[in-house]
Design a protein around this motif. Sequence first.
Motif, short mmCIF file in Angstrom:
data_model
loop_
_atom_site.label_atom_id
_atom_site.label_comp_id
_atom_site.label_asym_id
_atom_site.label_seq_id
_atom_site.Cartn_x
_atom_site.Cartn_y
_atom_site.Cartn_z
N SER A 1 8.48 1.39 -1.73
CA SER A 1 9.09 0.06 -1.71
C SER A 1 8.96 -0.64 -0.37
N TYR A 2 8.22 -0.06 0.59
CA TYR A 2 8.08 -0.68 1.91
C TYR A 2 6.62 -0.60 2.35
N PRO A 3 6.24 -1.34 3.40
CA PRO A 3 4.84 -1.39 3.82
C PRO A 3 4.31 -0.03 4.26
N THR A 4 3.02 0.16 4.04
CA THR A 4 2.34 1.40 4.40
C THR A 4 1.05 1.08 5.14
N LEU A 5 0.80 1.83 6.21
CA LEU A 5 -0.47 1.77 6.93
C LEU A 5 -1.20 3.08 6.72
N TRP A 6 -2.42 3.02 6.22
CA TRP A 6 -3.24 4.21 5.97
C TRP A 6 -4.26 4.33 7.09
N VAL A 7 -4.22 5.44 7.82
CA VAL A 7 -5.10 5.65 8.97
C VAL A 7 -6.00 6.85 8.69
N PRO B 1 3.33 -4.11 0.42
CA PRO B 1 2.14 -4.41 1.22
C PRO B 1 1.49 -3.15 1.79
N GLN B 2 0.16 -3.15 1.82
CA GLN B 2 -0.62 -2.02 2.33
C GLN B 2 -1.59 -2.52 3.39
N ALA B 3 -1.85 -1.68 4.39
CA ALA B 3 -2.85 -1.99 5.42
C ALA B 3 -3.70 -0.75 5.64
N LEU B 4 -4.95 -0.97 6.05
CA LEU B 4 -5.89 0.12 6.30
C LEU B 4 -6.40 0.06 7.73
N CYS B 5 -6.62 1.25 8.29
CA CYS B 5 -7.30 1.36 9.58
C CYS B 5 -8.26 2.53 9.47
N VAL B 6 -9.55 2.23 9.31
CA VAL B 6 -10.56 3.27 9.11
C VAL B 6 -11.55 3.19 10.28
N ARG B 7 -11.50 4.18 11.14
CA ARG B 7 -12.40 4.23 12.29
C ARG B 7 -13.61 5.11 11.96
N VAL B 8 -14.75 4.77 12.53
CA VAL B 8 -15.97 5.55 12.30
C VAL B 8 -15.83 6.91 12.96
N ARG B 9 -16.01 7.95 12.14
CA ARG B 9 -15.98 9.35 12.59
C ARG B 9 -14.72 9.70 13.38
#
Length: 610
Positions: free
Chosen positions: A449-455, A478-486
Amino acid sequence: MITRLASLVALGWFCGQAVADAADGGGTIEQVGGDRRVRTPAYEAVVAEDGCLTSFRVGGDEFILCGASGVRGAYLYQNGVLRLPNIETVGADAITASSEKASERFDFTPTGVTWTATNHTAEKMLYVLVFDMAVNVMNSKGTWEQAPVTTGCGDTNWFRGAKRLCIRNGTRVWGPFAQKYQVWEASLAPNETRKVVFEPGAATAEELAQAAAIAAYVPEPPTDPVGPMWDMTELSKAPATYPADGFDVADGARPVFYDGVPYKGRPTRVFAWIGLPKMEPGQKVPGMVLVHGGGGTAFASWVKVWTDRGYAAISMDTCGCVPKGTYANWDRHQWGGPAGWGGWGQINWARTDQWTYHAVAAAALGHSLLRSLPEVDPDRIGLTGISWGGYLTCIIAGVDHRYKFAVPVYGCGFTNEHNFAGSVKGLGEEGAARWMRWWDPSVYLKDVSYPTLWVTGTNDFAYTFPALQRSYRLPQAPQALCVRVRMPHGHGPAGEGPMEIAAFADSFLKGGAPLACVTGQGRDGSQAWVTFESSRPIVKAELTYTKASGPWKDRLWETLPAELDAAGKRVTGTLPEGTTVYYINLFDDRDLAVSSEHEELPVAKAEPVK
């Protein structure tokens, strides 16, 4: 097979092939065919012609298993059972055996056996011992378990009736093997020499009573819950706390035990570090709940990361351990619940005795404890977890609605579709269905029920892009993504350090500037685009892509500058020919990244991973 083996061994001893005890109370070694046999008042042992310890009897009772499912009792293992055919008797009380890959020595004394082995290869090697099924109780550092069981171990005591066998210097125990057997294991690194000690004896009256109680414990059948899996009304109450004797304040965090949920009919406690930042009198600060991953435990250093940022924080152990020992082999304590990870060997246990149930409950109770502190603002608390802790974070976020946000790092749901799919499948059709129904985050993520950041990173070995995407599409919040290379996988700077996590927390708990928000995305042929909103300037955008197929962890990912229209709040990028998967990263003036969803493209002939 087990009965016949025991009969044959007994026949060997009592038909004149046994040897007389030595004058000093020890034993001598007699060769019978290809076997070497030893008998002392405390134990009897057989070392076979290939160097395997095929029998170890205490008071006439067999402790190890040989013959069933191809096992050889106690033996070295590297891509199969290692045979050590160069075997010799050394004096009256030692046996050596060797091959090109390994060498070992058994030293027999009146009270026990010391086994010393050297791994001569450049690869890891195991020394394993498979227990007879009648060995049904194990004690390690005060924790009693029915066998088979899976846990890390150092010294363990095993019980068969009134007999006890202590084995020192192990790495872990696991089971069930072949659906029923218990395995003890010690690992040998390349070129490592390791000693293991076997100490037979009789159980004390207290041990007999405890072992009998554990052996007689009959758990509830693994039935589905009526109502919610966890009782959040009870778990929302602050637990009682106890001193953590033997631990001092570390990195400004104080050690504590607190009450957990019952395990196999007995009470449990959870170890944790709790830290507070520097603050003014009467001030209330925001808080963070930190859930460790596989191989980890409660980390005072992780608490310090957050207290240095002005937060209160709690980091609890979720596997019945304390932070003594070595990484992935932490000491268990006497009040511990089930061992992690995944609880694969526990799927037929009572639902409330399994690891995920206890780990989620430990985090919920830790949250309740943190928010009960007078220095903490209970309305400003966030949650983050790493790897298996990220998996747990996904579940916790769906059942504990008191948080303001959650940040799973690496971990996600749909376990039957990522790197642990084989573990799920290995439970059999019924067990796999039950595990997914009870313990997979996909069941709970829809209730976040609250925002999530996927790292996470592009090449994470455990949690793959498709499973991650299916997971972050489930919540309605609300959802957010942070996908770094390798991005590397681990505790410490890898999983704790991304500044996107700190900024996300600050935006909800301290009034900080939020991360950028991807408001839309799409593709027109080879032109990929995203739209965004951001309170901070977006200074750079990158198209991240791969031309590879095959295992996700092995794919080569590359980046190209993308065209940034800051005024129009739009980014476009041209996909190179042969692209199989892509996404777009936005970077603000703090160098904080926010990612679009990835898209897989239908390509007739994808470039194979080399």
